[in-house]
Scaffold this active site. Structure first.
Site, PDB file in Angstrom:
ATOM      1  N   HIS A   1       5.901  14.241  18.538  1.00 50.14           N
ATOM      2  CA  HIS A   1       4.744  13.874  17.710  1.00 50.14           C
ATOM      3  C   HIS A   1       4.073  15.148  17.188  1.00 50.14           C
ATOM      4  CE1 HIS A   1       0.787  12.434  16.553  1.00 50.14           C
ATOM      5  NE2 HIS A   1       1.342  11.247  16.421  1.00 50.14           N
TER       6      HIS A   1
ATOM      7  N   GLU B   1       6.176  10.402  10.071  1.00 49.07           N
ATOM      8  CA  GLU B   1       4.717  10.411  10.084  1.00 49.07           C
ATOM      9  C   GLU B   1       4.224  11.691   9.418  1.00 49.07           C
ATOM     10  OE1 GLU B   1       3.381   7.874  13.682  1.00 49.07           O
ATOM     11  OE2 GLU B   1       3.718   9.894  14.399  1.00 49.07           O
TER      12      GLU B   1
HETATM   13  P1  PGA Z   1      -2.962   6.751  13.247  1.00 51.40           P
HETATM   14  O1  PGA Z   1      -1.948   7.550  14.207  1.00 51.40           O
HETATM   15  O2  PGA Z   1      -2.344   5.396  12.992  1.00 51.40           O
HETATM   16  O3  PGA Z   1      -4.229   6.650  14.058  1.00 51.40           O
HETATM   17  O4  PGA Z   1      -3.117   7.558  12.013  1.00 51.40           O
HETATM   18  C1  PGA Z   1      -0.586   7.495  13.926  1.00 51.40           C
HETATM   19  C2  PGA Z   1       0.217   8.356  14.854  1.00 51.40           C
HETATM   20  O5  PGA Z   1      -0.237   9.446  15.247  1.00 51.40           O
HETATM   21  O6  PGA Z   1       1.334   7.963  15.210  1.00 51.40           O
END
Ligand code: PGA
Length: 251
Positions: free
Chosen positions: A96, A166
């Site tokens: 992440h 992401e």
């Molecule tokens: P968020 O986080 O939906 O709060 O933007 C997404 C993530 O970090 O996977």
């Protein structure tokens, strides 16, 4: 099948976990919404509690937010893939952006973790994504394909992997929602290279009930990875229902 999961990040007490999981179990007593595979990634301390409250036969898969690549040893503060598995995880979130930025995760350690996860028969949730600078310089596709290639280097069979694209600029309270046109080129490239070879390629970053349908219409998007919008069980159930409703409209 759309893979639709949430990570709670570093949030939630055991009371919260018990309440969330008990109500999720009740809502999904007849199974997951059609066409959707739910997964929940709580803090590791709450994993056993969540598992217990979901009960046997739950359609919800569980994961942890990080695991070390070694099975055991002098690695203070870490947990290993077998330890996570013993506590009920079948999925390991890896790479992440918050871990890459604040905990010095590199493409190399991400690769080691992916390989350990696969070696133990668990499913990596491989997170990739570019910064705002890279996005503005039109470098998203190359950056993301490079991260995935590095993460899966030496992996003979990537089929258990869930790739979560992401974009860093879209994540969290300071993120801005992505427009479908922002993410479409990356999904096209990911689908081209990895589509059908991995379990699913999903989108994460400021997903909410207002943008789910548009995101799921982007070709190549095979699910959602959600933070804030799923930090209440009502929010997560709404995400699951909206995703399920979108299934028939997808080509
Ligand atoms: P968020 O986080 O939906 O709060 O933007 C997404 C993530 O970090 O996977």
């Amino acid at each position: 099948m759309l893979w639709v999961g949430t990570s709670w990040k570093m949030n939630g007490t055991l009371d919260f976990a018990r309440d969330y999981a008990t109500r999720l179990a009740a809502a999904l007593a007849d199974g997951a919404p059609a066409g959707v595979q739910p997964f929940v990634i709580p803090p590791a301390t709450a994993l056993a509690t969540v598992r217990e409250c979901l009960g046997p036969g739950t359609p919800v898969l569980l994961g942890v937010q990080n695991a070390h690549w070694e099975d055991a040893g002098a690695w203070t503060g870490e947990i290993s893939v077998p330890q996570a598995a013993e506590a009920g995880a079948t999925m390991i979130e890896i790479g992440h952006s918050e871990r890459r930025e604040f905990f010095a995760e590199t493409d190399e350690t991400v690769n080691l973790k992916v390989r350990s996860t696969l070696r133990h028969g668990l499913r990596p949730v491989l997170c990739v994504g570019e910064s705002a600078e890279v996005f503005e310089a039109s470098g998203s596709v190359d950056h993301v394909l490079g991260q995935v290639a590095a993460a899966l280097d030496g992996v003979a069979d990537p089929s258990p992997v869930v790739i979560a694209y992401e974009p860093i600029w879209a994540i969290g309270e300071h993120g801005r929602e992505a427009h479908p046109a922002d993410i479409a080129p990356v999904f096209a490239a990911l689908a081209d290279t990895w589509g059908g070879r991995v379990t699913a390629i999903v989108y994460g970053g400021s997903v909410n009930s207002g943008n789910i349908l548009a995101i799921l219409r982007v070709p190549g998007v095979e699910g959602l990875f959600v933070g804030r919008a799923a930090w209440t069980v009502e929010g997560y159930l709404r995400v699951l229902e909206l995703a399920s409703a979108a299934v028939p409209t997808r080509s």
